[in-house]
Design a protein around this motif. Structure first.
Motif, PDB file in Angstrom:
ATOM      1  N   SER A 112       0.852  -1.186   0.000  1.00  0.00           N
ATOM      2  CA  SER A 112       0.000   0.000   0.000  1.00  0.00           C
ATOM      3  C   SER A 112       0.892   1.242   0.000  1.00  0.00           C
ATOM      4  O   SER A 112       2.055   1.197   0.423  1.00  0.00           O
ATOM      5  CB  SER A 112      -0.920  -0.006   1.219  1.00  0.00           C
ATOM      6  OG  SER A 112      -0.158   0.062   2.401  1.00  0.00           O
ATOM      7  N   LEU A 122      -6.666   6.834 -10.207  1.00  0.00           N
ATOM      8  CA  LEU A 122      -5.444   6.081  -9.943  1.00  0.00           C
ATOM      9  C   LEU A 122      -5.580   4.708 -10.578  1.00  0.00           C
ATOM     10  O   LEU A 122      -6.579   4.017 -10.372  1.00  0.00           O
ATOM     11  CB  LEU A 122      -5.211   5.931  -8.440  1.00  0.00           C
ATOM     12  CG  LEU A 122      -4.074   4.995  -8.014  1.00  0.00           C
ATOM     13  CD1 LEU A 122      -2.714   5.512  -8.501  1.00  0.00           C
ATOM     14  CD2 LEU A 122      -4.077   4.818  -6.504  1.00  0.00           C
ATOM     15  N   VAL A 124      -3.216   1.140 -11.127  1.00  0.00           N
ATOM     16  CA  VAL A 124      -1.993   0.392 -10.851  1.00  0.00           C
ATOM     17  C   VAL A 124      -2.033  -0.839 -11.742  1.00  0.00           C
ATOM     18  O   VAL A 124      -2.977  -1.634 -11.673  1.00  0.00           O
ATOM     19  CB  VAL A 124      -1.882  -0.003  -9.367  1.00  0.00           C
ATOM     20  CG1 VAL A 124      -0.619  -0.814  -9.109  1.00  0.00           C
ATOM     21  CG2 VAL A 124      -1.903   1.252  -8.484  1.00  0.00           C
ATOM     22  N   ARG A 131      -5.670  -2.438 -11.325  1.00  0.00           N
ATOM     23  CA  ARG A 131      -6.660  -2.021 -10.334  1.00  0.00           C
ATOM     24  C   ARG A 131      -6.868  -0.527 -10.496  1.00  0.00           C
ATOM     25  O   ARG A 131      -5.913   0.225 -10.667  1.00  0.00           O
ATOM     26  CB  ARG A 131      -6.185  -2.355  -8.921  1.00  0.00           C
ATOM     27  CG  ARG A 131      -6.173  -3.869  -8.689  1.00  0.00           C
ATOM     28  CD  ARG A 131      -5.646  -4.274  -7.340  1.00  0.00           C
ATOM     29  NE  ARG A 131      -6.421  -3.719  -6.244  1.00  0.00           N
ATOM     30  CZ  ARG A 131      -6.006  -3.760  -4.979  1.00  0.00           C
ATOM     31  NH1 ARG A 131      -4.867  -4.302  -4.655  1.00  0.00           N
ATOM     32  NH2 ARG A 131      -6.748  -3.234  -4.031  1.00  0.00           N
ATOM     33  N   THR A 136      -8.815   8.983  -4.414  1.00  0.00           N
ATOM     34  CA  THR A 136      -8.124   8.345  -3.305  1.00  0.00           C
ATOM     35  C   THR A 136      -6.733   8.943  -3.130  1.00  0.00           C
ATOM     36  O   THR A 136      -6.108   9.359  -4.098  1.00  0.00           O
ATOM     37  CB  THR A 136      -8.014   6.819  -3.512  1.00  0.00           C
ATOM     38  OG1 THR A 136      -7.432   6.242  -2.345  1.00  0.00           O
ATOM     39  CG2 THR A 136      -7.175   6.465  -4.726  1.00  0.00           C
ATOM     40  N   THR A 138      -4.672   7.025  -1.259  1.00  0.00           N
ATOM     41  CA  THR A 138      -3.980   5.812  -0.845  1.00  0.00           C
ATOM     42  C   THR A 138      -4.216   4.688  -1.835  1.00  0.00           C
ATOM     43  O   THR A 138      -5.339   4.506  -2.318  1.00  0.00           O
ATOM     44  CB  THR A 138      -4.510   5.347   0.532  1.00  0.00           C
ATOM     45  OG1 THR A 138      -4.363   6.410   1.460  1.00  0.00           O
ATOM     46  CG2 THR A 138      -3.768   4.136   1.036  1.00  0.00           C
ATOM     47  N   PHE A 139      -3.152   3.948  -2.112  1.00  0.00           N
ATOM     48  CA  PHE A 139      -3.320   2.665  -2.787  1.00  0.00           C
ATOM     49  C   PHE A 139      -3.436   1.655  -1.650  1.00  0.00           C
ATOM     50  O   PHE A 139      -2.454   1.363  -0.969  1.00  0.00           O
ATOM     51  CB  PHE A 139      -2.129   2.348  -3.697  1.00  0.00           C
ATOM     52  CG  PHE A 139      -2.222   0.973  -4.299  1.00  0.00           C
ATOM     53  CD1 PHE A 139      -3.171   0.700  -5.269  1.00  0.00           C
ATOM     54  CD2 PHE A 139      -1.382  -0.040  -3.893  1.00  0.00           C
ATOM     55  CE1 PHE A 139      -3.283  -0.564  -5.818  1.00  0.00           C
ATOM     56  CE2 PHE A 139      -1.473  -1.305  -4.436  1.00  0.00           C
ATOM     57  CZ  PHE A 139      -2.431  -1.564  -5.397  1.00  0.00           C
TER      58      PHE A 139
END
Length: 165
Positions: A112, A122, A124, A131, A136, A138-139
């Protein structure tokens, strides 16, 4: 002398912008983040960030150079070991070595991660999957993946006894 005056003007403009940036979660100073894409490959990550620069500052960044822009982009991404590969007035590409843990045999874990601003979009991407997140900072949870050359072993069932129909 002109350069000093321009630098002082930049500092003045930045001091006026900083308080206003708290109103917008995707802003860091004069930078408004639009999208971040993290491409995972082995232990490293290539991070593309799309942003806009406030109109009043755009000319100053163009004239005075991108040193301050580089610092802000790295700060937003929030990796100490990030290095800028390419930066312009709307996009930057950074490389982060050792962004993921290597668990051997071609398997990796991207943990994370906390960004310094809210990222509107976002994504990834690993060699096996991607994903996507909206709004957000935060991942979350992290993500396991295999290196591009080390796809997971296929399970093959071998029949050792004849079938009787």
């Amino acid at each position: 002398m002109r350069r000093v005056a321009a630098c002082m003007l930049l500092v003045l403009c930045l001091s006026l912008i900083a308080p206003a940036s708290a109103l917008y979660e995707n802003r860091y100073s004069y930078l408004s983040v639009e999208k971040v894409t993290v491409h995972l490959e082995e232990k490293s990550a290539t991070i593309d960030i799309d942003y806009t620069i406030d109109d009043g500052i755009l000319l100053l960044v163009s004239i005075l150079g991108r040193t301050d822009l580089n610092r802000k982009v790295i700060r937003v991404i929030n990796y100490d070991n990030a290095r800028i590969q390419q930066v312009d007035l709307t996009h930057a590409r950074l490389v982060v070595d050792n962004a993921s843990y290597d668990y051997g045999e071609g398997s990796f874990w991207y943990p994370s991660h906390q960004f310094k601003v809210t990222i509107p979009e976002l994504e990834v991407i690993s060699p096996q999957m991607s994903r996507n997140f909206t709004s957000t900072a935060t991942f979350p949870r992290g993500m396991g993946y295999f290196g591009a050359d080390a796809a997971p072993a296929q399970t093959v069932a071998v029949l050792t006894t004849p079938l009787n129909f």
